[in-house]
Write an enzyme that holds these catalytic residues in place. Structure first.
Site, PDB file in Angstrom:
ATOM      1  CG  HIS A   1      -1.669   0.060  11.286  1.00  0.00           C
ATOM      2  ND1 HIS A   1      -2.973   0.066  11.174  1.00  0.00           N
ATOM      3  CD2 HIS A   1      -0.870  -0.677  10.477  1.00  0.00           C
ATOM      4  CE1 HIS A   1      -3.212  -1.010  10.292  1.00  0.00           C
ATOM      5  NE2 HIS A   1      -1.849  -1.327  10.002  1.00  0.00           N
ATOM      6  CD  GLU A   2       2.532  -1.708   9.477  1.00  0.00           C
ATOM      7  OE1 GLU A   2       3.361  -2.684   9.514  1.00  0.00           O
ATOM      8  OE2 GLU A   2       1.558  -1.466   8.649  1.00  0.00           O
TER       9      GLU A   2
ATOM     10  CG  HIS B   1       0.395  -5.544  11.915  1.00  0.00           C
ATOM     11  ND1 HIS B   1      -0.676  -6.149  11.824  1.00  0.00           N
ATOM     12  CD2 HIS B   1       0.285  -4.297  11.054  1.00  0.00           C
ATOM     13  CE1 HIS B   1      -1.477  -5.489  10.881  1.00  0.00           C
ATOM     14  NE2 HIS B   1      -1.102  -4.556  10.311  1.00  0.00           N
TER      15      HIS B   1
ATOM     16  CD  GLU C   1      -3.867  -4.759   8.242  1.00  0.00           C
ATOM     17  OE1 GLU C   1      -4.013  -3.323   8.441  1.00  0.00           O
ATOM     18  OE2 GLU C   1      -2.807  -5.082   7.833  1.00  0.00           O
TER      19      GLU C   1
ATOM     20  CG  HIS D   1      -5.208  -3.832   4.245  1.00  0.00           C
ATOM     21  ND1 HIS D   1      -4.539  -4.883   3.629  1.00  0.00           N
ATOM     22  CD2 HIS D   1      -4.453  -3.020   4.964  1.00  0.00           C
ATOM     23  CE1 HIS D   1      -3.106  -4.947   4.222  1.00  0.00           C
ATOM     24  NE2 HIS D   1      -3.019  -3.919   5.156  1.00  0.00           N
TER      25      HIS D   1
END
Length: 624
Positions: free
Chosen positions: A420-421, A424, A444, A522
């Protein structure tokens, strides 16, 4: 201001005619007593009002002529009696004067309504309303707290000013004549407000529509951008002040809950702001306010890159470097680099392995050379900081906090959180997707897709076998939660007294119009999350193959600020470009199931605009 209260129209009470060259006046019998009393005072200015601007042709002064009329209509005894009543002292107590003004003003509301129907008020009210509509449309934004405050102040002025004037007159009244004037003022204002609002509202709508046409032209674009930027600065100051006050009240007084203060577009880490705020409120543990403040500081110092911008010209093929901060707020000491054996430190070794899984996904599935597409090193830091319960991408590398003994979190070192990160970072280098409102929720969402697909690929799962959970295993065993988010069933990932209930919506009808969390990034990512999970399952097979390629291509094509509908449109176009016409109907079905119709031109969700009397104000605009 709108003619809620018409000017004193003495023609209601005094008739004038010129018959055979002789001026004749008559005080009508329905005239209120204060008109007679005023006439009795034979004031020259009042006499001119009675004359209604007409020129006398007869003998004697206007004042003398009015006096003759009064003498004819009212006996001297009655006149003295009325004058005595008018000049009688007003109630001595302020509260009594204000109360009497309210009671008598209410009694006069019907007369005020009748007076407002005077056709002479129509054009002035339309003109004033049009002016308000033009000014509001031209200078106020459609959304945002600063604009709403300004619009509210404008509405309060038109409604509040006459009220204040009436009660000020009553509060300062020394005799009953002044009290009567104050209550008449109040009755005319309240009674005339509905008609004035309708007339002014029509004018405002016309003015607003005309101004909107002008502002939509290319020539007006610089002004519109300048205006919106100025209001955005005020909104940022408002949000910052609001967050500071709320957090200080919580920390110093134990009142309410803290509010994370983020600059527009700055990420808050994998743990959403609303979850940290809920934990701080419910547990009263200082670790959560510390995490909030640290997240604010880190977000303010992110090192984002422009699309295509790399760090160095050397192609490292995404070589991994893992550091251990050992509780400090630094990159830490090197613990393991590409090709080295396991260290025995579970966090270090897991981060090393998970980063390799992410690198393999982007290399093998998308043909991408590391995060920036140019082979940059993939750097990670474990055990970051004290009382820092989060994980984040800072623009150059990954950082993982370490949960404390009392934390509901078990660990932040999870494969899908790593995916996930780091995604980004890929998005940042690839498309610079705006991190606010719908584009931010898509940011997101794309990271959730990346994390979920890295996990499914590592497990060799088909779409129908996957759990579609993001952050599965993040909670300790005593927490009633399955994961941080559930892509297939948004809003069901957790429900616990300490951490609250998962607030993600699963459909556009439940879209969260919040200013917090960068406009709900989010929260609202749950809507496209569900669309992707439904689409992948309808396609069958592995979601990290065809569905992943469609989403990756769509993100590049969608630009930096797509709405949900525009991104959905690009997924359909990507399916066609990539040779998957069979996916088009399934995409449209999946998006439709969450309330989104793919569209190239639909720019976002309509948010309520400021409204002044009778619809005066900016029309509803679209906010991404």
């Amino acid at each position: 201001m709108l003619n809620v209260i018409p000017p004193l129209d003495m023609s209601r009470y005094v008739s004038y005619s010129a018959i055979g060259g002789a001026n004749e006046y008559e005080i009508k019998r329905q005239a209120p007593w204060f008109v007679v009393v005023l006439a009795c005072r034979v004031d020259k200015a009042f006499a001119e009002m009675l004359n209604m601007g007409q020129n006398d042709a007869g003998d004697g002064s206007k004042a003398a002529r009015v006096q003759e009329i009064i003498d004819h209509q009212v006996s001297n005894e009655s006149r003295q009696h009325l004058l005595a009543d008018a000049l009688a002292p007003a109630p001595s107590a302020l509260s009594d004067r204000l109360w009497d003004n309210t009671v008598n003003g209410i009694k006069k509301v019907p007369d005020g309504f009748v007076h407002s129907l005077d056709p002479r008020n129509i054009m002035p009210n339309l003109a004033i309303g049009a002016t308000i509509g033009v000014a509001t449309k031209a200078f106020l934004p459609a959304t945002g707290p600063a604009g709403k405050v300004a619009a509210g102040a404008l509405g309060a002025w038109f409604v509040g000013k006459p009220l204040v004037e009436s009660y000020w007159q009553a509060g300062t009244a020394t005799n009953m004549l002044q009290m009567d004037l104050a209550s008449t003022h109040l009755g005319d204002m309240v009674g005339g407000l509905p008609v004035a609002a309708v007339e002014g509202g029509i004018g405002a709508k016309l003015g607003s529509m005309g101004t909107a046409r002008l502002l939509s032209t290319k020539a007006a674009e610089p002004f519109v951008n300048w205006r919106d930027n100025q209001w955005a600065k005020l909104d940022t100051k408002y949000d910052g002040a609001n967050a500071t006050i709320r957090t200080a009240a919580f920390e110093q007084l134990g009142v309410g809950s803290p509010l994370m203060k983020l600059e527009p577009g700055h990420r808050a880490g994998v743990i959403p702001p609303y979850l940290l705020e809920t934990l701080a409120k419910n547990t009263k543990d200082k670790v959560w306010t510390d995490t909030i403040h640290k997240t604010e500081s880190l977000a303010a110092n992110l090192k984002p890159k422009q699309p295509g911008e790399g760090f160095v010209q050397v192609d490292y093929k995404g070589a991994r470097e893992v550091f251990d901060a050992k509780g400090t707020e630094s990159v830490g000491t090197r613990a393991r680099v590409e090709g080295e054996a396991k260290t025995g430190n579970a966090d270090v070794d897991n981060v090393y392995d998970f980063t390799g899984d992410v690198r393999g996904f982007y290399t093998d599935v998308h043909g991408r050379n590391s995060i920036d597409g140019k082979g940059m090193k993939m750097r990670s830091t474990t055990n970051y900081g004290q009382n820092y319960e989060n994980a984040f991408w800072d623009g150059e590398g990954m950082f993982y906090g370490k949960p404390g003994a009392q934390s509901p979190f078990k660990t932040f070192v999870l494969r899908d959180i790593t995916g996930h990160e780091i995604t980004h970072g890929v998005t940042e280098f690839e498309s610079k997707l705006v991190y606010r409102n719908q584009p931010g929720a898509l940011n997101e969402h794309i990271s959730d897709v990346g994390g979920a697909l890295v996990e499914q690929r590592a497990r060799g799962q088909n779409a129908n076998e996957a759990s579609w959970l993001v952050g599965e295993g993040i909670w300790k065993d005593n927490v009633n939660g399955r994961a941080l988010r559930d892509m297939k069933r948004p809003g069901t990932a957790y429900d616990d007294a300490a951490i609250g209930k998962d607030p993600q919506p699963a459909h556009m009808k439940d879209y969260n119009h919040t200013r917090g969390d960068n406009g709900g990034v989010h929260y609202n990512s749950g809507i496209p999350n569900r669309a992707f999970a439904l689409f992948a399952e309808s396609m069958g097979g592995k979601a990290y193959e065809t569905p992943a390629k469609i989403w990756y291509d769509a993100r590049k094509a969608a630009g930096s600020s797509p709405s949900f509908a525009q991104f959905a449109f690009e997924t359909v176009e990507s399916a066609k470009r990539l040779g998957h016409p069979d996916a088009v109907a399934k995409l449209e079905q999946a998006w439709g199931d969450v309330g989104i119709k793919p569209s190239k031109t639909d720019t976002g969700v309509t948010d309520a605009a400021p409204v002044v009397l009778g619809g005066v104000g900016a029309d509803n605009l679209l906010q991404k």
